[in-house]
Design a protein around this motif. Structure first.
Motif, PDB file in Angstrom:
ATOM      1  N   SER A 187      -0.824  -2.443 -64.456  1.00 31.89           N
ATOM      2  CA  SER A 187      -1.144  -0.865 -64.651  1.00 31.89           C
ATOM      3  C   SER A 187       0.276  -0.257 -64.895  1.00 31.89           C
ATOM      4  N   GLN A 188       0.337   0.623 -65.732  1.00 26.26           N
ATOM      5  CA  GLN A 188       1.598   1.722 -65.805  1.00 26.26           C
ATOM      6  C   GLN A 188       1.567   3.096 -65.185  1.00 26.26           C
ATOM      7  N   PHE A 189       2.758   3.662 -64.621  1.00 26.88           N
ATOM      8  CA  PHE A 189       2.538   4.934 -64.163  1.00 26.88           C
ATOM      9  C   PHE A 189       2.606   5.814 -65.249  1.00 26.88           C
ATOM     10  N   ASN A 190       1.805   6.976 -65.147  1.00 26.43           N
ATOM     11  CA  ASN A 190       1.742   7.717 -66.519  1.00 26.43           C
ATOM     12  C   ASN A 190       3.041   8.993 -65.998  1.00 26.43           C
ATOM     13  N   PHE A 191       3.886   9.119 -66.765  1.00 22.72           N
ATOM     14  CA  PHE A 191       4.997  10.348 -66.349  1.00 22.72           C
ATOM     15  C   PHE A 191       5.185  11.359 -67.611  1.00 22.72           C
ATOM     16  N   MET A 192       4.397  10.970 -68.729  1.00 22.26           N
ATOM     17  CA  MET A 192       4.765  11.723 -69.729  1.00 22.26           C
ATOM     18  C   MET A 192       4.262  13.217 -69.917  1.00 22.26           C
ATOM     19  N   LYS A 193       3.237  13.386 -68.955  1.00 21.14           N
ATOM     20  CA  LYS A 193       2.753  14.674 -68.701  1.00 21.14           C
ATOM     21  C   LYS A 193       3.870  15.420 -68.180  1.00 21.14           C
ATOM     22  N   LEU A 194       4.382  14.964 -66.884  1.00 20.39           N
ATOM     23  CA  LEU A 194       5.552  15.778 -66.366  1.00 20.39           C
ATOM     24  C   LEU A 194       6.749  15.763 -67.345  1.00 20.39           C
ATOM     25  N   ILE A 195       7.214  14.745 -67.925  1.00 21.58           N
ATOM     26  CA  ILE A 195       8.083  14.769 -68.910  1.00 21.58           C
ATOM     27  C   ILE A 195       7.781  15.821 -69.986  1.00 21.58           C
ATOM     28  N   GLY A 196       6.764  16.043 -70.366  1.00 23.55           N
ATOM     29  CA  GLY A 196       6.186  16.857 -71.559  1.00 23.55           C
ATOM     30  C   GLY A 196       6.786  18.256 -70.879  1.00 23.55           C
ATOM     31  N   LYS A 197       6.198  18.376 -69.856  1.00 19.61           N
ATOM     32  CA  LYS A 197       6.424  19.857 -69.258  1.00 19.61           C
ATOM     33  C   LYS A 197       7.805  20.271 -69.256  1.00 19.61           C
ATOM     34  N   TYR A 198       8.883  19.450 -69.214  1.00 23.03           N
ATOM     35  CA  TYR A 198      10.009  19.938 -69.228  1.00 23.03           C
ATOM     36  C   TYR A 198      10.883  19.568 -70.278  1.00 23.03           C
ATOM     37  N   SER A 199      10.306  18.983 -71.334  1.00 21.72           N
ATOM     38  CA  SER A 199      10.832  18.460 -72.730  1.00 21.72           C
ATOM     39  C   SER A 199      11.391  19.687 -73.553  1.00 21.72           C
TER      40      SER A 199
END
Length: 116
Positions: A2-14
């Motif tokens: 499984s992979q860690f899901n960081f895109m929600k956090l990255i999206g917040k600061y994109s």
């Protein structure tokens, strides 16, 4: 695995930035080399200040003007591409591949002088 899901956090600061990638050169019909053309696209990613420890460990190669880019692993950025954000230009210097266990990649962006 499984992979860690960081895109929600990255999206917040994109932020939105211009990415300039040179297409590959090729030979024309009579055998002369033609350089690749620059291709500019709009991308979204988190552009953040480098950690002071990374700047210190670089031995002066990196400065506070340089940035780190966190972006979706679906966006492949070749080294030596250019990132333009808020009038500043950066060269993509290196990639930290996290794609095997997370949903993003990280790039070190070197600030480019306006005289380069």
């Amino acid at each position: 695995m499984s992979q860690f899901n960081f895109m929600k956090l990255i999206g917040k600061y994109s932020v939105t930035f211009d990415l300039i990638v040179h297409s590959e050169g090729d030979y024309d019909d009579i055998g002369r080399w033609q350089d690749g053309e620059p291709i500019t696209t709009k991308q979204k990613g988190a552009l953040v200040v480098l950690p002071s420890q990374l700047i210190y460990q670089s031995g002066g190669r990196l400065t506070t003007l340089d940035r780190q880019l966190y972006i979706s692993k679906s966006v492949e950025i070749p080294l030596k591409s250019k990132v333009i954000f808020k009038g500043a230009t950066y060269h993509v210097e290196s990639m930290n591949p996290f794609e095997d266990y997370a949903d993003f990649n990280s790039y070190i962006l070197k600030a480019v002088s306006s005289f380069d």
